[in-house]
Design a protein around this motif. Structure first.
Motif, mmCIF file in Angstrom:
data_model
loop_
_atom_site.group_PDB
_atom_site.id
_atom_site.type_symbol
_atom_site.label_atom_id
_atom_site.label_comp_id
_atom_site.label_asym_id
_atom_site.label_seq_id
_atom_site.Cartn_x
_atom_site.Cartn_y
_atom_site.Cartn_z
ATOM 1 N N UNK A 122 2.085 40.009 10.746
ATOM 2 C CA UNK A 122 3.409 39.380 10.810
ATOM 3 C C UNK A 122 3.339 37.902 11.198
ATOM 4 N N UNK A 123 2.699 37.526 12.330
ATOM 5 C CA UNK A 123 2.635 36.095 12.663
ATOM 6 C C UNK A 123 1.827 35.282 11.654
ATOM 7 N N UNK A 124 0.836 35.901 11.022
ATOM 8 C CA UNK A 124 0.063 35.177 10.016
ATOM 9 C C UNK A 124 0.925 34.827 8.802
ATOM 10 N N UNK A 125 1.750 35.755 8.361
ATOM 11 C CA UNK A 125 2.618 35.492 7.219
ATOM 12 C C UNK A 125 3.644 34.423 7.561
ATOM 13 N N UNK A 126 4.222 34.491 8.769
ATOM 14 C CA UNK A 126 5.177 33.468 9.200
ATOM 15 C C UNK A 126 4.503 32.096 9.265
ATOM 16 N N UNK A 127 3.264 32.072 9.778
ATOM 17 C CA UNK A 127 2.514 30.812 9.850
ATOM 18 C C UNK A 127 2.218 30.278 8.455
ATOM 19 N N UNK A 128 1.893 31.169 7.544
ATOM 20 C CA UNK A 128 1.590 30.763 6.167
ATOM 21 C C UNK A 128 2.759 30.015 5.548
ATOM 22 N N UNK A 129 3.951 30.566 5.682
ATOM 23 C CA UNK A 129 5.128 29.904 5.097
ATOM 24 C C UNK A 129 5.480 28.629 5.861
ATOM 25 N N UNK A 130 5.211 28.600 7.174
ATOM 26 C CA UNK A 130 5.465 27.386 7.951
ATOM 27 C C UNK A 130 4.538 26.255 7.514
ATOM 28 N N UNK A 131 3.340 26.609 7.044
ATOM 29 C CA UNK A 131 2.380 25.603 6.572
ATOM 30 C C UNK A 131 2.626 25.196 5.120
ATOM 31 N N UNK A 132 3.618 25.810 4.492
ATOM 32 C CA UNK A 132 3.939 25.475 3.117
ATOM 33 C C UNK A 132 3.263 26.361 2.092
ATOM 34 N N UNK A 133 2.571 27.388 2.533
ATOM 35 C CA UNK A 133 1.936 28.315 1.609
ATOM 36 C C UNK A 133 2.864 29.469 1.278
ATOM 37 N N UNK A 174 -7.786 24.024 3.814
ATOM 38 C CA UNK A 174 -8.576 25.208 4.108
ATOM 39 C C UNK A 174 -7.817 26.132 5.040
ATOM 40 N N UNK A 175 -6.988 25.569 5.924
ATOM 41 C CA UNK A 175 -6.252 26.405 6.868
ATOM 42 C C UNK A 175 -5.197 27.247 6.171
ATOM 43 N N UNK A 176 -4.537 26.694 5.175
ATOM 44 C CA UNK A 176 -3.583 27.481 4.396
ATOM 45 C C UNK A 176 -4.320 28.614 3.689
ATOM 46 N N UNK A 177 -5.488 28.321 3.145
ATOM 47 C CA UNK A 177 -6.272 29.344 2.458
ATOM 48 C C UNK A 177 -6.697 30.450 3.411
ATOM 49 N N UNK A 178 -7.148 30.072 4.611
ATOM 50 C CA UNK A 178 -7.606 31.066 5.582
ATOM 51 C C UNK A 178 -6.449 31.941 6.056
ATOM 52 N N UNK A 179 -5.310 31.323 6.383
ATOM 53 C CA UNK A 179 -4.149 32.093 6.845
ATOM 54 C C UNK A 179 -3.651 33.021 5.743
ATOM 55 N N UNK A 180 -3.647 32.529 4.518
ATOM 56 C CA UNK A 180 -3.232 33.366 3.381
ATOM 57 C C UNK A 180 -4.206 34.512 3.173
ATOM 58 N N UNK A 190 -10.766 36.406 13.621
ATOM 59 C CA UNK A 190 -10.804 36.424 12.156
ATOM 60 C C UNK A 190 -10.645 35.029 11.572
ATOM 61 N N UNK A 191 -9.713 34.254 12.112
ATOM 62 C CA UNK A 191 -9.478 32.906 11.579
ATOM 63 C C UNK A 191 -10.725 32.036 11.742
ATOM 64 N N UNK A 192 -11.332 32.064 12.929
ATOM 65 C CA UNK A 192 -12.541 31.264 13.159
ATOM 66 C C UNK A 192 -13.698 31.800 12.308
ATOM 67 N N UNK A 193 -13.791 33.114 12.176
ATOM 68 C CA UNK A 193 -14.859 33.725 11.378
ATOM 69 C C UNK A 193 -14.805 33.249 9.931
ATOM 70 N N UNK A 194 -13.621 33.242 9.335
ATOM 71 C CA UNK A 194 -13.492 32.775 7.956
ATOM 72 C C UNK A 194 -13.763 31.272 7.849
ATOM 73 N N UNK A 195 -13.426 30.527 8.882
ATOM 74 C CA UNK A 195 -13.720 29.092 8.870
ATOM 75 C C UNK A 195 -15.231 28.866 8.862
ATOM 76 N N UNK A 196 -15.968 29.648 9.667
ATOM 77 C CA UNK A 196 -17.426 29.525 9.693
ATOM 78 C C UNK A 196 -18.014 29.944 8.348
ATOM 79 N N UNK A 197 -17.463 30.999 7.733
ATOM 80 C CA UNK A 197 -17.918 31.416 6.409
ATOM 81 C C UNK A 197 -17.762 30.286 5.411
#
Length: 312
Positions: A46-57, A183-189, A237-244
């Motif tokens: 839920x917060x990830x989806x809200x953050x995604x739309x807040x970032x314009x994704x 990259x942050x929009x991609x990771x959150x999405x 998870x967010x940091x893990x995908x950033x390292x990937x």
């Protein structure tokens, strides 16, 4: 975050996932494993989806666009959660930890064939071998005594480790194909959408096997689930995908070796459990494995960042 050295970033997901064992103990008192996975997916999504739309994704709009997230939801959440939960009904947690720690080995081997910029070499093999040895030392060689006694349960946990490896490699390739603004929009999405799909796949199992509608979770289990879902899962998870994205799936997978070690440290700090000499030896082996897997030129750049610059 791009100024933080990769070895430090690597510690974050392993540390958070290690602490998650404390929260999981409280959750499982009144919430079964499948429903735990469902609740974590829903609450974290839920917060990830809200953050995604807040970032314009935005979330995918067609089935074809959703398909990659279905794959990630299955291989990174639904399948391994169910397999590990089922396996641990008949094998102890020590052996399960060792079997899950096969994940970096699977990742390194698969990345050699499916990631063009992550070729297999002796350095990587030595690094993952040291890390795995560290886990065995930490948990204790006696945990291997039951190897083979419950074949299908053990194979279920091994399959879970393999599923995580598939997910990490697929996640990196998908991140590179994204056309989002950052990259942050991609990771959150990537994270939010897979939690949506894993919630859908876990719901019927929770209803049918765990009898979701009849559960009466305690307040401590609910608080534990909230802690596991938000600060622990989201941060890890967010940091893990950033390292990937920055260093590759092989490098990021080494964080798995830190999970049991941090679990032992957390137990020593919060539960007054003894921190043994085996834990210290395991720490040395795991850190050595991480250092070996990290490229020599990355270590040189890290030393350069840590040096103080004198004014001229």
């Amino acid at each position: 975050m791009n100024r933080i050295p990769l070895p430090i970033l690597l510690v974050i997901p392993g540390s958070l996932w290690g602490i998650s064992f404390l929260a999981t103990e409280f959750i499982l008192e009144t919430i079964p494993p499948i429903t735990l996975g469902l609740g974590r997916s829903v609450i974290a999504g839920i917060p990830l989806i809200l953050t995604l739309y807040a970032l314009g994704g935005k979330l995918p709009s067609t089935w074809r666009d959703w398909w990659p997230y279905v794959i990630l939801g299955l291989f990174n959440n639904s399948i391994p959660v169910v397999l590990v939960s089922w396996g641990q009904l008949t094998i102890d947690s020590g052996l399960a930890t060792i079997l899950v720690s096969l994940n970096p080995i699977f990742t390194v081997l698969m990345a050699h064939y499916f990631a063009s910029d992550e070729p297999l070499d002796r350095r990587k093999l030595l690094g993952v071998a040291l890390g795995l040895l560290g886990v065995v030392v930490l948990v204790g060689p006696s945990a291997l005594a039951g190897l083979g006694a419950n074949f299908w349960a053990q194979m279920a946990v091994v399959a879970a480790a393999l599923a995580y490896a598939v997910a990490s490699i697929y996640a990196r390739s998908h991140l590179r194909r994204q056309e989002d603004r950052s990259i942050w929009v991609s990771i959150v999405k990537l994270t939010g959408a897979q939690y949506v799909t894993s919630s859908i796949t876990l719901l019927p199992f929770s209803l049918g096997i765990d009898r979701l509608l009849t559960l009466e979770p305690s307040s401590r289990s609910v608080l534990g689930l909230l802690a596991l879902s938000w600060p622990i899962t989201l941060g890890a998870v967010v940091v893990y995908y950033y390292v990937i994205d920055r260093a590759g799936s092989s490098y990021a997978s080494i964080t798995v070796y830190l999970i049991p070690l941090v679990g032992v440290l957390a137990g020593a700090i919060f539960l007054n459990e003894q921190f043994s000499a085996e834990a210290i030896a395991a720490l040395i082996l795991i850190l050595a494995g991480i250092a070996i897997i990290n490229r020599l030129d990355d270590l040189i750049r890290l030393r350069g960042r840590l040096r103080f610059r004198t004014p001229t």
